[in-house]
Design an enzyme around this catalytic site. Structure first.
Site, PDB file in Angstrom:
ATOM      1  N   SER A 148      -7.442 -23.039 -33.044  1.00  0.00           N
ATOM      2  CA  SER A 148      -8.592 -22.350 -32.000  1.00  0.00           C
ATOM      3  C   SER A 148      -8.921 -23.957 -31.441  1.00  0.00           C
ATOM      4  O   SER A 148      -8.582 -25.113 -31.220  1.00  0.00           O
ATOM      5  CB  SER A 148     -10.670 -22.278 -32.494  1.00  0.00           C
ATOM      6  OG  SER A 148     -11.435 -22.671 -31.869  1.00  0.00           O
ATOM      7  N   TYR A 161     -17.945 -26.293 -38.330  1.00  0.00           N
ATOM      8  CA  TYR A 161     -16.649 -25.415 -38.048  1.00  0.00           C
ATOM      9  C   TYR A 161     -15.690 -25.503 -36.700  1.00  0.00           C
ATOM     10  O   TYR A 161     -14.438 -25.736 -37.116  1.00  0.00           O
ATOM     11  CB  TYR A 161     -17.137 -23.770 -37.023  1.00  0.00           C
ATOM     12  CG  TYR A 161     -15.460 -23.083 -36.438  1.00  0.00           C
ATOM     13  CD1 TYR A 161     -14.977 -22.065 -36.914  1.00  0.00           C
ATOM     14  CD2 TYR A 161     -15.761 -22.849 -34.902  1.00  0.00           C
ATOM     15  CE1 TYR A 161     -13.656 -21.425 -37.209  1.00  0.00           C
ATOM     16  CE2 TYR A 161     -14.543 -22.309 -34.613  1.00  0.00           C
ATOM     17  CZ  TYR A 161     -13.883 -21.225 -35.336  1.00  0.00           C
ATOM     18  OH  TYR A 161     -13.140 -20.451 -35.212  1.00  0.00           O
TER      19      TYR A 161
HETATM   20  C1  8X3 Z   1     -12.434 -19.439 -32.220  1.00  0.00           C
HETATM   21  C2  8X3 Z   1     -13.583 -19.769 -30.233  1.00  0.00           C
HETATM   22  O1  8X3 Z   1     -14.667 -20.908 -28.928  1.00  0.00           O
HETATM   23  O2  8X3 Z   1     -15.785 -19.634 -30.910  1.00  0.00           O
HETATM   24  O3  8X3 Z   1     -12.014 -20.143 -32.904  1.00  0.00           O
HETATM   25  O4  8X3 Z   1     -14.993 -21.306 -31.220  1.00  0.00           O
HETATM   26  S1  8X3 Z   1     -13.887 -20.688 -30.059  1.00  0.00           S
END
Ligand code: 8X3
Length: 260
Positions: A148, A161
């Site tokens: 990501s 995350y």
């Molecule tokens: C997903 C993109 O920008 O929401 O991994 O982290 S974001």
């Protein structure tokens, strides 16, 4: 999509996709089926996997496996249950993963942290640990890891995350180094904002909050990412797209998004 003739001759024949019941995983399954690539689709939700299979099985062979990537015993048992012909995996798409919650690190929820680290990091490793020896034995294969933009830039309220996706970036690089003697390709795919169930999971079903993430601009669709993955896996044997960052045109970084 158009695949140059030279690539078709060398095209892989069997792909294993995790998180294949929705979003980027499902769209990738559809794109691969259009290319004639047979599929092993993995996920937790058998009904949804069956639906994907029903739509694709007129085009290619589709085999389903249900397990949670976070449980290594289940991963090992499910993957090892495949007959030898289905262990000849040419392409592994490590797509399973999610964001759980969005809050400051000091207010972070332990269960959310566990879910992200267990799924996005350890789950990817568990699946790869089983599939890599199959590829090494055949001296070929292509591993595509779904990272990501969050793995490249940390944003407020996303520390864990982002850390989980930064781990994916490191694992992709490590795989490329360690699998280099074995002729295995490794591609790291890092999308920005893609409109899938991602935000519904992150915000635990809060529709207003999740829809607001994609308001005022055109976010990427799962199909946009699948199209690029399909292009990536159809390059000739001497070409690997090592690291791909894909953003909506409206997005310049996690912080800069042009909304109307
Ligand atoms: C997903 C993109 O920008 O929401 O991994 O982290 S974001």
């Amino acid at each position: 999509m158009n695949v140059p003739h030279s690539s078709i001759e060398t095209m892989a024949k069997l792909a294993l996709i995790t998180g294949a019941s929705s979003g980027i995983g499902k769209a990738t399954a559809e794109a691969f089926a259009a290319l004639g690539i047979n599929l092993i689709l993995c996920g937790r939700r058998i009904e949804r996997l069956e639906e994907v299979k029903a739509n694709l099985s007129s085009k290619v062979e589709v085999h389903l496996l249900t397990f949670d990537v976070r449980n290594n015993e289940d991963v090992v048992a499910a993957l090892n249950s495949l007959p030898p012909s289905l262990k000849e995996v040419d392409i592994l798409i490590n797509n399973a993963g999610n964001a759980h919650g969005m809050s400051s690190i000091q207010e972070g929820d332990l269960a959310d942290w566990d879910a992200m680290i267990d799924g996005n990091v350890k789950g990817l490793l568990y699946v790869s640990k089983v599939v890599m020896p199959w590829m090494i034995a055949r001296k070929s294969g292509h591993i595509v890891n779904l990272s990501s933009i969050a793995g490249k830039q940390t944003y407020p309220n996303g520390a864990v995350y982002c850390a989980s996706k930064a781990a994916v970036e490191s694992i992709s690089e490590g795989m490329r180094l360690d699998l280099n003697p074995h002729g295995i390709k490794v591609t790291n795919v890092a999308p920005g904002a893609v409109e899938t169930e991602f935000s519904m999971v992150r915000f635990k079903g809060d529709e207003n909050r999740s829809q607001s993430v994609y308001q005022g601009y055109e976010a990427l669709k799962a199909e946009d990412i699948a199209d690029i993955i399909a292009f990536t896996v159809t390059r000739p044997p001497h070409v690997v797209m090592a690291d791909i960052l894909i953003l909506p045109t409206a997005q310049a970084s996690p912080y800069v998004l042009k909304r109307t």
